[in-house]
Design a protein around this motif. Structure first.
Motif, PDB file in Angstrom:
ATOM      1  N   VAL A   9       1.032  -1.059  -0.022  1.00  0.00           N
ATOM      2  CA  VAL A   9      -0.049   0.036  -0.094  1.00  0.00           C
ATOM      3  C   VAL A   9       0.873   1.295   0.084  1.00  0.00           C
ATOM      4  O   VAL A   9       1.686   1.378   0.688  1.00  0.00           O
ATOM      5  N   ASP A  10       0.435   2.144  -0.960  1.00  0.00           N
ATOM      6  CA  ASP A  10       1.165   3.401  -0.843  1.00  0.00           C
ATOM      7  C   ASP A  10       0.091   4.652  -1.161  1.00  0.00           C
ATOM      8  O   ASP A  10      -0.618   4.240  -1.749  1.00  0.00           O
ATOM      9  N   ALA A  25      -3.401  -0.127  -3.179  1.00  0.00           N
ATOM     10  CA  ALA A  25      -3.169  -1.297  -2.707  1.00  0.00           C
ATOM     11  C   ALA A  25      -3.167  -2.535  -3.889  1.00  0.00           C
ATOM     12  O   ALA A  25      -3.842  -2.518  -4.648  1.00  0.00           O
ATOM     13  N   VAL A  26      -1.994  -3.214  -3.749  1.00  0.00           N
ATOM     14  CA  VAL A  26      -1.840  -4.063  -4.864  1.00  0.00           C
ATOM     15  C   VAL A  26      -1.334  -5.320  -4.214  1.00  0.00           C
ATOM     16  O   VAL A  26      -0.396  -5.484  -3.501  1.00  0.00           O
ATOM     17  N   ILE A  27      -1.981  -6.560  -4.639  1.00  0.00           N
ATOM     18  CA  ILE A  27      -1.480  -8.029  -4.529  1.00  0.00           C
ATOM     19  C   ILE A  27      -0.815  -8.453  -5.643  1.00  0.00           C
ATOM     20  O   ILE A  27      -1.473  -8.837  -6.537  1.00  0.00           O
ATOM     21  N   LEU A  28       0.641  -8.483  -5.646  1.00  0.00           N
ATOM     22  CA  LEU A  28       1.097  -9.108  -6.917  1.00  0.00           C
ATOM     23  C   LEU A  28       1.055 -10.860  -7.093  1.00  0.00           C
ATOM     24  O   LEU A  28       0.913 -11.501  -5.934  1.00  0.00           O
ATOM     25  N   ASP A  29       0.926 -11.182  -8.354  1.00  0.00           N
ATOM     26  CA  ASP A  29       0.936 -12.554  -8.379  1.00  0.00           C
ATOM     27  C   ASP A  29       2.507 -12.846  -8.595  1.00  0.00           C
ATOM     28  O   ASP A  29       3.033 -12.559  -9.695  1.00  0.00           O
ATOM     29  N   PRO A  30       2.973 -13.695  -7.664  1.00  0.00           N
ATOM     30  CA  PRO A  30       4.251 -14.720  -7.740  1.00  0.00           C
ATOM     31  C   PRO A  30       4.481 -15.142  -9.148  1.00  0.00           C
ATOM     32  O   PRO A  30       5.567 -15.510  -9.435  1.00  0.00           O
ATOM     33  N   ALA A  31       3.290 -15.779  -9.943  1.00  0.00           N
ATOM     34  CA  ALA A  31       3.502 -16.538 -11.215  1.00  0.00           C
ATOM     35  C   ALA A  31       3.692 -15.446 -12.291  1.00  0.00           C
ATOM     36  O   ALA A  31       4.050 -15.829 -13.144  1.00  0.00           O
ATOM     37  N   LEU A  60      -2.740 -10.169  -8.952  1.00  0.00           N
ATOM     38  CA  LEU A  60      -3.886 -10.970  -8.329  1.00  0.00           C
ATOM     39  C   LEU A  60      -5.210  -9.963  -8.075  1.00  0.00           C
ATOM     40  O   LEU A  60      -6.215 -10.498  -8.132  1.00  0.00           O
ATOM     41  N   ALA A  61      -4.810  -8.870  -7.503  1.00  0.00           N
ATOM     42  CA  ALA A  61      -5.737  -7.826  -6.966  1.00  0.00           C
ATOM     43  C   ALA A  61      -5.323  -6.302  -6.787  1.00  0.00           C
ATOM     44  O   ALA A  61      -3.833  -6.329  -6.512  1.00  0.00           O
ATOM     45  N   GLU A  90      -9.710  -2.254   1.753  1.00  0.00           N
ATOM     46  CA  GLU A  90     -11.035  -2.716   1.967  1.00  0.00           C
ATOM     47  C   GLU A  90     -11.566  -2.964   0.572  1.00  0.00           C
ATOM     48  O   GLU A  90     -12.654  -3.634   0.268  1.00  0.00           O
ATOM     49  N   GLY A  91     -11.012  -2.369  -0.560  1.00  0.00           N
ATOM     50  CA  GLY A  91     -11.540  -2.475  -1.942  1.00  0.00           C
ATOM     51  C   GLY A  91     -10.955  -3.527  -2.694  1.00  0.00           C
ATOM     52  O   GLY A  91     -11.223  -3.946  -3.949  1.00  0.00           O
ATOM     53  N   LEU A  92      -9.837  -4.273  -2.142  1.00  0.00           N
ATOM     54  CA  LEU A  92      -9.265  -5.457  -2.855  1.00  0.00           C
ATOM     55  C   LEU A  92     -10.278  -6.536  -3.052  1.00  0.00           C
ATOM     56  O   LEU A  92     -11.128  -6.947  -2.113  1.00  0.00           O
TER      57      LEU A  92
END
Length: 197
Positions: A9-10, A25-31, A60-61, A90-92
Motif C-alpha cells: 500500500v502506498d 493497494a496491490v497484491i502481486l501474482d508471484p507467477a 492478483l488484485a 478494503e476495496g481489494l
C-alpha cells in the motif's frame, strides 16, 4: 507450500496544495512477476505510464481509493491519507494475509495484520506497484484539473507549492480543489479576506 498473500500500500499527493490524496493497494501474482518495479518517484512519467496497465493486468488484485479535499481539510492530511489507504485495502477483491504500508504508520481499523515499512516503496515490489498506481491516477487527475483551470500549471507542478503555483493562486484565486487547511492557501485566503476590510 502456499505463498503468503501480501498487499502493498502506498499513497500519492500528501504534500500538494490541491486535489485528493490517492492511495493504492496491490497484491502481486508471484507467477507473473513484473519487471522494472521501483519507487514511483524514481521512475520517469513514461515508465510509470507503461507499468501501470501491466500492474492492473497481472496483479492478483488491486484497488485505488482516495480521500477528498473536504476530507483532508476536515480530518487533516495524515488522517485523510490513512483513510484513503484503508479504503484501498478494503476495496481489494482478494483478502491479503498481510498488508505492508509504505511509511511509519499503519491505518487504524484494518481487519488484517499490517506493518509499516519506511522506504518500503524501494524495498517491496508490491508497495512499488501500489506507488505507481497511486501516482499515475493522481497525475491523471491533475492533468484534468489543468484542462479545467488553465493558468495554474497543474499539469507541470501537480499541485505542489512551487513558486509558479503560489503566484497563480495569488493572481487567479483559490479554487474549490485547493486544500484550505494548508498554510500557503490559508495565508492567501486570509490576505484576501483582510483586503476586503
Amino acid at each position: 507450500m502456499s505463498t503468503l498473500l501480501i498487499a502493498g500500500v502506498d499513497e500519492a499527493g500528501r504534500g500538494p496544495l490541491a486535489g485528493n490524496v490517492v492511495a493504492a493497494a496491490v497484491i502481486l501474482d508471484p507467477a507473473r512477476p513484473i519487471a522494472g518495479l521501483a519507487d514511483s518517484k524514481k521512475l520517469s512519467e513514461a515508465k510509470r505510464d507503461a507499468l501501470a496497465p501491466l500492474i492492473r493486468e497481472q496483479a492478483l488484485a488491486w484497488c485505488v481509493a482516495e480521500a477528498s479535499v473536504a476530507e483532508i481539510d476536515t480530518l487533516n492530511i495524515l488522517h485523510a491519507t490513512m483513510l484513503a489507504m484503508r479504503r484501498a485495502v478494503e476495496g481489494l477483491g482478494v483478502t491479503p494475509q498481510e498488508v505492508l504500508i509504505d511509511g511509519n504508520r499503519v491505518p487504524k481499523g484494518l481487519l488484517v495484520p499490517a506493518r509499516a515499512i519506511v522506504k518500503g516503496d524501494a524495498l517491496e515490489p508490491a508497495i512499488s506497484a501500489a506507488s505507481i498506481l497511486a501516482k499515475t491516477v493522481r497525475d491523471a487527475q491533475l492533468h484534468e484539473l489543468d484542462a479545467r483551470h488553465p493558468g495554474y500549471g497543474f499539469a507541470r507542478h501537480k499541485g505542489y507549492p512551487t513558486a509558479e503555483h503560489l503566484a497563480a493562486i495569488e493572481r487567479l484565486g483559490v479554487l474549490p480543489e485547493h486544500r484550505k487547511s494548508f498554510g500557503p492557501v490559508r495565508r492567501l485566503l486570509d490576505a484576501a479576506q483582510g483586503s476586503l476590510f
